[in-house]
Every structure is written in C-alpha cells, then in structure tokens.
Design a protein around this motif. Structure first.
Motif, PDB file in Angstrom:
ATOM      1  N   ASP A 174       0.823  -1.097  -0.012  1.00 49.08           N
ATOM      2  CA  ASP A 174       0.042  -0.039   0.203  1.00 49.08           C
ATOM      3  C   ASP A 174       0.853   1.192   0.121  1.00 49.08           C
ATOM      4  O   ASP A 174       0.302   2.439  -0.128  1.00 49.08           O
ATOM      5  N   GLY A 175       2.166   1.403  -0.032  1.00 46.03           N
ATOM      6  CA  GLY A 175       2.930   2.445   0.009  1.00 46.03           C
ATOM      7  C   GLY A 175       3.553   2.879   1.342  1.00 46.03           C
ATOM      8  O   GLY A 175       3.695   3.849   1.519  1.00 46.03           O
ATOM      9  N   TYR A 176       3.622   2.298   2.378  1.00 43.67           N
ATOM     10  CA  TYR A 176       3.809   2.845   3.632  1.00 43.67           C
ATOM     11  C   TYR A 176       5.191   2.101   4.428  1.00 43.67           C
ATOM     12  O   TYR A 176       5.116   1.562   5.008  1.00 43.67           O
ATOM     13  N   PRO A 177       6.056   2.167   3.516  1.00 44.21           N
ATOM     14  CA  PRO A 177       7.333   1.532   4.327  1.00 44.21           C
ATOM     15  C   PRO A 177       7.698   2.010   5.645  1.00 44.21           C
ATOM     16  O   PRO A 177       8.414   1.100   6.362  1.00 44.21           O
ATOM     17  N   GLU A 178       7.379   3.310   5.903  1.00 43.40           N
ATOM     18  CA  GLU A 178       7.723   3.950   7.387  1.00 43.40           C
ATOM     19  C   GLU A 178       6.963   3.078   8.308  1.00 43.40           C
ATOM     20  O   GLU A 178       7.622   2.588   9.419  1.00 43.40           O
ATOM     21  N   TRP A 188      12.860  -1.929   5.857  1.00 42.39           N
ATOM     22  CA  TRP A 188      12.641  -2.989   5.115  1.00 42.39           C
ATOM     23  C   TRP A 188      13.780  -3.048   3.881  1.00 42.39           C
ATOM     24  O   TRP A 188      13.817  -1.860   3.199  1.00 42.39           O
ATOM     25  N   CYS A 189      14.436  -3.951   3.504  1.00 40.71           N
ATOM     26  CA  CYS A 189      15.231  -4.017   2.192  1.00 40.71           C
ATOM     27  C   CYS A 189      15.163  -5.052   1.420  1.00 40.71           C
ATOM     28  O   CYS A 189      14.508  -6.163   1.717  1.00 40.71           O
ATOM     29  N   ILE A 190      15.499  -4.702   0.275  1.00 46.88           N
ATOM     30  CA  ILE A 190      15.549  -5.533  -1.122  1.00 46.88           C
ATOM     31  C   ILE A 190      16.966  -5.953  -1.053  1.00 46.88           C
ATOM     32  O   ILE A 190      17.611  -5.038  -1.361  1.00 46.88           O
ATOM     33  N   ARG A 191      17.304  -7.102  -0.959  1.00 47.79           N
ATOM     34  CA  ARG A 191      18.674  -7.309  -1.417  1.00 47.79           C
ATOM     35  C   ARG A 191      18.939  -8.201  -2.552  1.00 47.79           C
ATOM     36  O   ARG A 191      18.328  -9.244  -2.747  1.00 47.79           O
ATOM     37  N   SER A 273      22.110  -4.171  -0.484  1.00 50.51           N
ATOM     38  CA  SER A 273      20.889  -4.325   0.259  1.00 50.51           C
ATOM     39  C   SER A 273      20.230  -2.776   0.273  1.00 50.51           C
ATOM     40  O   SER A 273      20.843  -1.874   0.750  1.00 50.51           O
ATOM     41  N   VAL A 274      19.055  -2.739  -0.249  1.00 48.31           N
ATOM     42  CA  VAL A 274      18.509  -1.483  -0.457  1.00 48.31           C
ATOM     43  C   VAL A 274      17.285  -1.227   0.472  1.00 48.31           C
ATOM     44  O   VAL A 274      16.419  -2.095   0.471  1.00 48.31           O
ATOM     45  N   ALA A 275      17.648  -0.150   1.448  1.00 50.69           N
ATOM     46  CA  ALA A 275      16.531  -0.040   2.554  1.00 50.69           C
ATOM     47  C   ALA A 275      15.514   1.062   1.985  1.00 50.69           C
ATOM     48  O   ALA A 275      15.914   2.273   1.557  1.00 50.69           O
ATOM     49  N   LEU A 276      14.225   0.655   2.016  1.00 52.62           N
ATOM     50  CA  LEU A 276      13.182   1.844   1.655  1.00 52.62           C
ATOM     51  C   LEU A 276      12.868   2.741   2.810  1.00 52.62           C
ATOM     52  O   LEU A 276      12.487   1.994   3.894  1.00 52.62           O
TER      53      LEU A 276
END
Length: 314
Positions: A174-178, A188-191, A273-276
């Motif tokens: 839903d677009g709420y990474p915070e 949250w990370c995408i590695r 590792s990319v953290a949003l």
C-alpha cells in the motif's frame, strides 16, 4: 556475535547440539518474531539460542503460481536473526519429501533425533507435518514425552491485532514503508545482485544499480528515498524506482533501479541491500525522456530532503 547456519539437518555438528530453538518461517523477522525468540530463550538462558526454519518458505512449494511474497530471503533473514541474538540457525530444505514427514516424524526424528534440541518454542499458529497434522498441543505433548522442554508463546499484538508478516506485506504493497519499518524494527530491505541494464539512467545523468526483485515481495510501484548498503558495509543515500518503467515501456518485469548520491564506482555483480525509507510518488508515464529527466532531478532533490530530515539510516 557470530551465527552458524546449518543447512543439512541430518548432519548437525556436536557443538550445535543441545540448543533452545524457536520454530517458524520468520519471514521478515519482525517485532512479533523477536518477542517469540526472546520468550523462548528466556525460558532456558543456559542453552545456546537457536532457530529452526525452512527454505524455501512452504508456501513457495505448495503454491508456486502465487506472486513472489517474501519479505526476507535467506541471507537477509540470517542477518536479522543474528541481530536478535540467535547463535544457530537450522535451515531445513523444504521439499516434497520433507513435506510428507508426519508431525510425529518431525518432532521425534528431526527436532529430537537429528537436531538434538533440549528446548523448543513456537507461536500459537505454528502447524507442522504432513497436511499440517501437528499443532501446539501436539508439540507440547510429544516434547514432554521425549524429555524436551517446551514454551508456547502468545502472539505480540497492538491495537491493530497481532504482528504478522502478512500485515507488513500489506503495508508495503500500500506504499507505507515507514509503518512497515515500525513493525519490523528496522527499514525493509531488498537485497540482490546488481545486473547490467540498458544504461538509460547513465544517459539521463543518473546511473543506476539494477536489481531484480526476484522472490521478494513487490511493494507499491514508484520512487523511494533509500539507503544502500554495499558489501564492504558502507552505506550511501539515494533514490530508487521500483516498477516497470512505463515511459520507456520495455516490457520487462518489475525491478529496482537505485541511484546512489555522490558515488562513483562499478557495482556490477555486487550484492547490495536497499532499504526503503519513504515513497515519494507513484509510478507514472511521462511524455518523453526530457520530462522524465526533469522529474528524476526533482525526485533526487526530494529524496535528499527526506533523508536529511532525520530519517534513521538502516
């Protein structure tokens, strides 16, 4: 603290015997998981703290047609478990043969006979064995009969209900990474490994590291303020797009493209590792590359402001 990963449950070294282990998939290793782990380990603080988990996630085996949904793959999960004090991870290869073990076989042959656990614990919804034939009551009874300790842990909850991986997935989609970060206890990370792209970002003045989403959950498509951790541990701020690039319309599957601020170097083949941190805007189509370049400049400036505003770095 070091952490040991064991991927062959039939051949566990003697130094890993006698642990207190929490059981579960631990996708995300969120605050609810941390509560479970600490509760199990507190019951037997004299024993090495461990986890019994599965790879792939059983849902990936039983429902391969489902879209990717994982919050954390093995490497990211291992790092998150280490951060909460786990010393041994028994990562069981979940295949068709293993899925056909009965609940009795899982407890007696795997937990007791192979892993040599002295104490186990789980949350209220943990089910195991062929066709999910075992539950918490069964586990409590059989571990007692085998001379193992057992701890049943109630789920950690807030006003919205129990903390769960499903709830975090919805927040990200839903677009709420915070808000997802609040329930994970970290960003949250995408590695993934950087792959060669079409170099359009470089032509636009914003070279990007292209990372396939792979088995990760696809969050809301759009542009994010991010921090990127390199293999050497350095962290760089940046801006990233997640989606299918409708302006270019190359027909490829969704992917992550991250531009690192004030960075020069070759990242191809490296695992990042990319953290949003924050969703800046939704994905949209632009009239042409000039309009896209102008928007990227605005996105980068906004991402810098968001990150400068005090958002904690992962």
């Amino acid at each position: 603290m070091t952490i040991c990963l064991h991927t062959n449950w039939r051949d566990i070294p003697a130094e890993a015997h006698g642990c207190a282990a929490a059981l579960g998939n631990f996708d995300g290793v969120h605050l609810g998981h941390a509560h479970l782990l600490r509760s199990v380990f507190a019951a037997r603080p004299d024993l090495p703290p461990a986890v019994v988990t599965f790879e792939p996630h059983p849902r990936e085996l039983f429902r391969p047609q489902d879209p990717p949904f994982r919050l954390t793959l093995s490497a990211e999960r291992l790092e998150a478990l280490r951060a909460v004090g786990v010393r041994h991870v028994f990562q069981i290869g979940f295949d068709k043969a293993f899925s056909e073990l009965t609940a009795e076989q899982f407890v007696e042959d795997v937990l007791h006979g192979a892993l040599h656990l002295r104490h186990v614990g789980c949350g209220p919804d943990f089910a195991f064995g062929h066709r999910r034939g075992g539950n918490v009551a069964f586990l409590a009874e059989r571990t007692h009969e085998l001379g193992m300790g057992f701890t049943a842990v109630q789920a950690l909850a807030d006003a919205g209900g129990p903390f769960s991986s499903s709830r975090i997935r919805r927040l990200l989609q839903d677009g709420y990474p915070e808000e997802a970060a609040e329930e994970l206890g970290r960003k949250w990370c995408i590695r993934g490994t950087v792959q060669h792209g079409d170099k359009r970002g470089r032509l636009l003045g914003f070279p990007t590291a292209n990372i396939p989403l792979g088995r990760h959950l696809e969050p809301a498509r759009g542009v994010y303020a991010v921090t990127v951790r390199l293999p050497d541990g350095q962290t760089h701020r940046g801006v990233a797009n997640i989606g299918r690039r409708p302006t270019i319309n190359d027909g490829q599957e969704s992917r992550l493209e991250a531009h690192l601020f004030d960075f020069e170097g070759d990242l191809y083949g490296q695992e990042l590792s990319v953290a949003l941190h924050s969703l800046l805007r939704e994905e949209k189509r632009f009239a042409g590359l000039d309009a896209l370049k102008n928007q990227i400049e605005q996105d980068a400036a906004q991402a810098r402001k968001v990150l400068d505003a005090g958002a904690p770095r992962s």
